[in-house]
Motif scaffolding. Structure first.
Motif, PDB file in Angstrom:
ATOM      1  N   THR A 133       0.884  -1.273   0.008  1.00 23.77           N
ATOM      2  CA  THR A 133       0.013   0.059  -0.094  1.00 23.77           C
ATOM      3  C   THR A 133       0.830   1.260   0.065  1.00 23.77           C
ATOM      4  O   THR A 133       1.622   1.569   1.080  1.00 23.77           O
ATOM      5  N   PRO A 134       0.745   2.203  -1.005  1.00 22.28           N
ATOM      6  CA  PRO A 134       1.650   3.314  -0.984  1.00 22.28           C
ATOM      7  C   PRO A 134       1.123   4.319   0.100  1.00 22.28           C
ATOM      8  O   PRO A 134       0.179   4.230   0.616  1.00 22.28           O
ATOM      9  N   PRO A 135       2.067   5.049   0.728  1.00 26.93           N
ATOM     10  CA  PRO A 135       1.709   5.979   1.929  1.00 26.93           C
ATOM     11  C   PRO A 135       0.587   6.739   1.512  1.00 26.93           C
ATOM     12  O   PRO A 135       0.680   7.399   0.328  1.00 26.93           O
ATOM     13  N   PRO A 136      -0.330   7.487   2.418  1.00 29.88           N
ATOM     14  CA  PRO A 136      -1.225   8.271   2.196  1.00 29.88           C
ATOM     15  C   PRO A 136      -0.750   9.568   2.056  1.00 29.88           C
ATOM     16  O   PRO A 136       0.335   9.884   2.628  1.00 29.88           O
ATOM     17  N   ILE A 137      -1.428  10.445   0.890  1.00 25.83           N
ATOM     18  CA  ILE A 137      -1.108  11.765   0.878  1.00 25.83           C
ATOM     19  C   ILE A 137      -2.536  12.596   1.150  1.00 25.83           C
ATOM     20  O   ILE A 137      -3.206  12.993   0.222  1.00 25.83           O
ATOM     21  N   PRO A 138      -2.723  12.815   2.323  1.00 23.17           N
ATOM     22  CA  PRO A 138      -4.227  13.236   2.764  1.00 23.17           C
ATOM     23  C   PRO A 138      -4.126  14.825   2.259  1.00 23.17           C
ATOM     24  O   PRO A 138      -3.267  15.470   1.923  1.00 23.17           O
ATOM     25  N   GLY A 139      -5.499  15.267   1.600  1.00 21.49           N
ATOM     26  CA  GLY A 139      -5.765  16.438   1.345  1.00 21.49           C
ATOM     27  C   GLY A 139      -5.470  16.658  -0.203  1.00 21.49           C
ATOM     28  O   GLY A 139      -6.504  17.011  -0.902  1.00 21.49           O
ATOM     29  N   ALA A 140      -4.310  16.638  -0.594  1.00 21.65           N
ATOM     30  CA  ALA A 140      -4.410  17.161  -1.983  1.00 21.65           C
ATOM     31  C   ALA A 140      -5.230  16.671  -3.137  1.00 21.65           C
ATOM     32  O   ALA A 140      -5.846  17.395  -3.871  1.00 21.65           O
ATOM     33  N   PRO A 141      -5.511  15.347  -3.251  1.00 24.37           N
ATOM     34  CA  PRO A 141      -6.409  14.912  -4.322  1.00 24.37           C
ATOM     35  C   PRO A 141      -7.705  15.594  -4.203  1.00 24.37           C
ATOM     36  O   PRO A 141      -8.366  15.619  -5.218  1.00 24.37           O
ATOM     37  N   THR A 142      -8.379  15.757  -3.045  1.00 27.61           N
ATOM     38  CA  THR A 142      -9.757  16.021  -3.071  1.00 27.61           C
ATOM     39  C   THR A 142      -9.808  17.497  -3.220  1.00 27.61           C
ATOM     40  O   THR A 142     -10.869  17.900  -3.287  1.00 27.61           O
ATOM     41  N   LYS A 143      -8.882  18.104  -3.499  1.00 29.19           N
ATOM     42  CA  LYS A 143      -8.863  19.691  -4.061  1.00 29.19           C
ATOM     43  C   LYS A 143      -9.117  19.787  -5.426  1.00 29.19           C
ATOM     44  O   LYS A 143      -9.266  20.772  -6.101  1.00 29.19           O
ATOM     45  N   MET A 144      -9.209  18.526  -6.127  1.00 26.15           N
ATOM     46  CA  MET A 144      -9.273  18.674  -7.613  1.00 26.15           C
ATOM     47  C   MET A 144     -10.671  18.017  -7.822  1.00 26.15           C
ATOM     48  O   MET A 144     -11.043  16.714  -7.362  1.00 26.15           O
ATOM     49  N   GLU A 145     -11.756  18.775  -8.567  1.00 27.14           N
ATOM     50  CA  GLU A 145     -12.777  18.223  -9.136  1.00 27.14           C
ATOM     51  C   GLU A 145     -12.742  16.682  -9.765  1.00 27.14           C
ATOM     52  O   GLU A 145     -11.788  16.704 -10.627  1.00 27.14           O
ATOM     53  N   ILE A 146     -13.471  15.791  -9.574  1.00 25.22           N
ATOM     54  CA  ILE A 146     -13.812  14.575 -10.407  1.00 25.22           C
ATOM     55  C   ILE A 146     -14.139  14.976 -11.901  1.00 25.22           C
ATOM     56  O   ILE A 146     -15.101  15.678 -12.064  1.00 25.22           O
ATOM     57  N   PRO A 147     -13.297  14.544 -12.659  1.00 29.82           N
ATOM     58  CA  PRO A 147     -13.435  15.104 -14.379  1.00 29.82           C
ATOM     59  C   PRO A 147     -14.649  14.237 -14.728  1.00 29.82           C
ATOM     60  O   PRO A 147     -14.920  12.904 -14.423  1.00 29.82           O
ATOM     61  N   ASP A 148     -15.097  14.883 -15.678  1.00 26.27           N
ATOM     62  CA  ASP A 148     -16.483  14.338 -16.361  1.00 26.27           C
ATOM     63  C   ASP A 148     -16.075  12.922 -16.961  1.00 26.27           C
ATOM     64  O   ASP A 148     -16.989  12.009 -17.016  1.00 26.27           O
ATOM     65  N   MET A 149     -14.859  12.710 -17.311  1.00 18.98           N
ATOM     66  CA  MET A 149     -14.499  11.455 -17.950  1.00 18.98           C
ATOM     67  C   MET A 149     -14.561  10.268 -16.964  1.00 18.98           C
ATOM     68  O   MET A 149     -14.951   9.288 -17.444  1.00 18.98           O
ATOM     69  N   GLN A 150     -14.271  10.645 -15.973  1.00 20.96           N
ATOM     70  CA  GLN A 150     -14.712   9.466 -14.803  1.00 20.96           C
ATOM     71  C   GLN A 150     -16.125   8.852 -14.980  1.00 20.96           C
ATOM     72  O   GLN A 150     -16.359   7.522 -14.547  1.00 20.96           O
ATOM     73  N   PHE A 151     -17.099   9.741 -15.379  1.00 18.23           N
ATOM     74  CA  PHE A 151     -18.463   9.131 -15.589  1.00 18.23           C
ATOM     75  C   PHE A 151     -18.976   8.802 -16.898  1.00 18.23           C
ATOM     76  O   PHE A 151     -19.904   7.903 -17.055  1.00 18.23           O
ATOM     77  N   GLN A 152     -17.953   9.189 -18.002  1.00 23.21           N
ATOM     78  CA  GLN A 152     -18.363   9.080 -19.123  1.00 23.21           C
ATOM     79  C   GLN A 152     -17.411   7.719 -19.769  1.00 23.21           C
ATOM     80  O   GLN A 152     -18.086   6.817 -20.773  1.00 23.21           O
ATOM     81  N   ARG A 153     -16.451   7.364 -18.863  1.00 21.16           N
ATOM     82  CA  ARG A 153     -15.622   6.514 -19.855  1.00 21.16           C
ATOM     83  C   ARG A 153     -16.063   5.088 -19.990  1.00 21.16           C
ATOM     84  O   ARG A 153     -15.766   4.071 -20.900  1.00 21.16           O
ATOM     85  N   MET A 154     -16.770   4.517 -18.854  1.00 26.01           N
ATOM     86  CA  MET A 154     -17.498   3.245 -19.053  1.00 26.01           C
ATOM     87  C   MET A 154     -18.210   3.149 -20.451  1.00 26.01           C
ATOM     88  O   MET A 154     -18.198   2.064 -21.239  1.00 26.01           O
ATOM     89  N   GLY A 155     -19.169   4.369 -20.708  1.00 27.30           N
ATOM     90  CA  GLY A 155     -19.909   4.028 -21.797  1.00 27.30           C
ATOM     91  C   GLY A 155     -19.026   4.122 -23.077  1.00 27.30           C
ATOM     92  O   GLY A 155     -19.201   3.391 -24.048  1.00 27.30           O
ATOM     93  N   VAL A 156     -17.956   5.076 -23.134  1.00 27.14           N
ATOM     94  CA  VAL A 156     -17.037   5.155 -24.106  1.00 27.14           C
ATOM     95  C   VAL A 156     -16.322   3.764 -24.421  1.00 27.14           C
ATOM     96  O   VAL A 156     -16.367   3.390 -25.712  1.00 27.14           O
ATOM     97  N   GLU A 157     -15.787   3.176 -23.300  1.00 33.73           N
ATOM     98  CA  GLU A 157     -15.145   1.973 -23.562  1.00 33.73           C
ATOM     99  C   GLU A 157     -16.161   0.797 -23.823  1.00 33.73           C
ATOM    100  O   GLU A 157     -15.894  -0.053 -24.533  1.00 33.73           O
ATOM    101  N   ALA A 158     -17.414   0.788 -23.514  1.00 34.87           N
ATOM    102  CA  ALA A 158     -18.351  -0.178 -23.963  1.00 34.87           C
ATOM    103  C   ALA A 158     -18.688  -0.091 -25.389  1.00 34.87           C
ATOM    104  O   ALA A 158     -18.493  -1.103 -25.852  1.00 34.87           O
ATOM    105  N   ARG A 159     -18.651   1.036 -25.846  1.00 35.89           N
ATOM    106  CA  ARG A 159     -19.086   1.097 -27.275  1.00 35.89           C
ATOM    107  C   ARG A 159     -17.655   0.683 -28.331  1.00 35.89           C
ATOM    108  O   ARG A 159     -17.691  -0.045 -29.152  1.00 35.89           O
ATOM    109  N   ALA A 160     -16.717   1.157 -27.513  1.00 39.52           N
ATOM    110  CA  ALA A 160     -15.169   0.814 -28.442  1.00 39.52           C
ATOM    111  C   ALA A 160     -15.261  -0.612 -28.249  1.00 39.52           C
ATOM    112  O   ALA A 160     -14.806  -1.213 -29.265  1.00 39.52           O
ATOM    113  N   LEU A 161     -15.319  -1.342 -27.167  1.00 37.67           N
ATOM    114  CA  LEU A 161     -15.060  -2.838 -26.831  1.00 37.67           C
ATOM    115  C   LEU A 161     -16.197  -3.665 -27.665  1.00 37.67           C
ATOM    116  O   LEU A 161     -15.972  -4.693 -28.424  1.00 37.67           O
ATOM    117  N   SER A 162     -17.617  -3.164 -27.752  1.00 37.40           N
ATOM    118  CA  SER A 162     -18.487  -3.751 -28.799  1.00 37.40           C
ATOM    119  C   SER A 162     -18.114  -3.945 -30.158  1.00 37.40           C
ATOM    120  O   SER A 162     -18.040  -4.716 -30.912  1.00 37.40           O
TER     121      SER A 162
END
Lengths: 199, 176
Positions: A161-190
């Motif tokens: 387990t890599p050491p934790p780096i508290p704080g920093a990552p939660t200052k970045m908004e989750i990108p749209d691609m995180q919510f779109q990629r399963m669909g994008v990849e599903a179509r590409a895989l199909s």
């Protein structure tokens, strides 16, 4: 062994098998530029094994490789029995065991980390073959055997387990691609599966 | 004029699934659809049965089948649909996979058959349609045999729009 080492060994042995990854492993495979055929269960903890099972049923002549997380598997432990009920010979199910959730950020403890036996659970559920590896040398030495034998196959990978780096990552908004990629990849895989049809 | 029969025969469902090209019956069994389950358990040519331990798994298995070009139907009950809302969000809505459900209205009062489910005294029954509306998931009621054509509508919609579609089985299926 660390996660990147484990995923690199799997990717080098994958050939044209379909990769279904989730959580930390998904990003590790991104880092080593794993390409189609692949799909990610994101953002959906626990979905990878059943998504892979559907692919394995539909594509019995093609190997399906699931790379799951330990906390993800715990969310859908019954999924081991769902897989075992079908006995897909082409199904290889890795679980990355690092004992942590939000790995590298907060490292919150995974339930039952001190006592759960994932490979034992898979064997008891009815997986045909189970393995457990703690170092990259052993995984590399057995990866061809893991990939070539008849499944369902389960592989528990103990990674550091890599050491934790508290704080920093939660200052970045989750990108749209995180919510779109399963669909994008599903179509590409199909499309990929249609272009590389077997049987 | 005869009494209205709310128990749609299992054979009617199977014929509708057959004409829509359904090849996999992915399920967590439902009390309301036991007549249909019985037929499928006994074997239906061209229709493979996939048993799942919970509805999240059923939705994901169906998604994998769809991606690989198969045509599953996902058969659960209302409680199961409530249990897998996040998976429907991820797979059906975010990833736009056309998962078609048969959802049994478990617990519906017989006196409610043919009436608005919102008039049911039971949350299990009356929350189903509002939940689907909140999710933006289109649904069709199957109240008697004349509604079986709605199964064709649901599959056509799901394929055309790449969206999930829900067929609500309002009363216990007939065993015939």
């Amino acid at each position: 062994m660390n996660l990147l080492q484990a995923c690199t060994i799997i990717e080098n042995a994958r050939k044209d098998a379909v990769l279904v990854a989730t959580m930390g492993a998904m990003f590790a495979f991104d880092g080593i530029k794993a390409a189609q055929p692949r799909i990610s269960s994101v953002p959906l903890m626990g979905g990878a094994a059943s998504l892979g099972l559907g692919l394995a049923i539909a594509e019995p002549l093609r190997k399906i490789i699931v790379v799951d997380g330990d906390a993800s598997l715990l969310m859908q432990l019954g999924g081991l029995a769902t897989v075992a009920d079908r006995q897909p010979a082409n199904f290889v199910h890795f679980v990355v065991r690092n004992g942590a959730q939000f790995t590298g950020v907060a490292n919150l403890a995974t339930p039952a980390e001190s006592c759960v036996d994932y490979a034992g659970l898979a064997a008891a559920a009815g997986y045909r073959r189970t393995y457990r590896f703690e170092d990259e040398t052993a995984l590399a030495a057995h990866i061809d055997e893991v990939m070539s034998g008849g499944g369902p196959t389960f592989v528990e990978l103990r990674v550091v387990t890599p050491p934790p780096i508290p704080g920093a990552p939660t200052k970045m908004e989750i990108p749209d691609m995180q919510f779109q990629r399963m669909g994008v990849e599903a179509r590409a895989l199909s499309t990929w599966l249609q272009e590389h049809a077997r049987g | 004029m005869g009494e209205r029969n709310f128990n749609i025969p299992a054979s009617g469902y199977l014929e509708a699934l057959r004409r829509n090209g359904v090849d996999h019956f992915v399920t967590v069994p439902d009390w309301v659809q036991l007549g249909l389950h019985d037929r499928v358990e006994r074997g239906v040519e061209g229709l493979a049965l996939v048993r799942c331990c919970n509805e999240d798994q059923a939705v994901c298995v169906s998604a994998g089948l769809r991606i690989a070009g198969k045509k599953p139907v996902t058969v659960v009950q209302n409680q199961g649909l409530y249990a897998c809302i996040n998976t429907i969000r991820a797979v059906g809505l975010d990833a736009s996979l056309p998962i078609v459900f048969l959802v049994g209205q478990f617990g519906r009062e017989f006196s409610n058959f043919g009436h608005e489910p919102s008039l049911s005294a039971r949350n299990t029954v009356k929350l189903l349609e509002p939940v689907l509306n909140a999710l933006g998931v289109k649904f069709w009621r199957l109240e008697d045999e004349s509604d079986l054509g709605r199964i064709d509508e649901a599959f056509a919609y799901a394929d055309r729009e790449s969206r999930p579609a829900v067929l609500i089985v309002g009363a216990p299926t007939g065993w015939n």
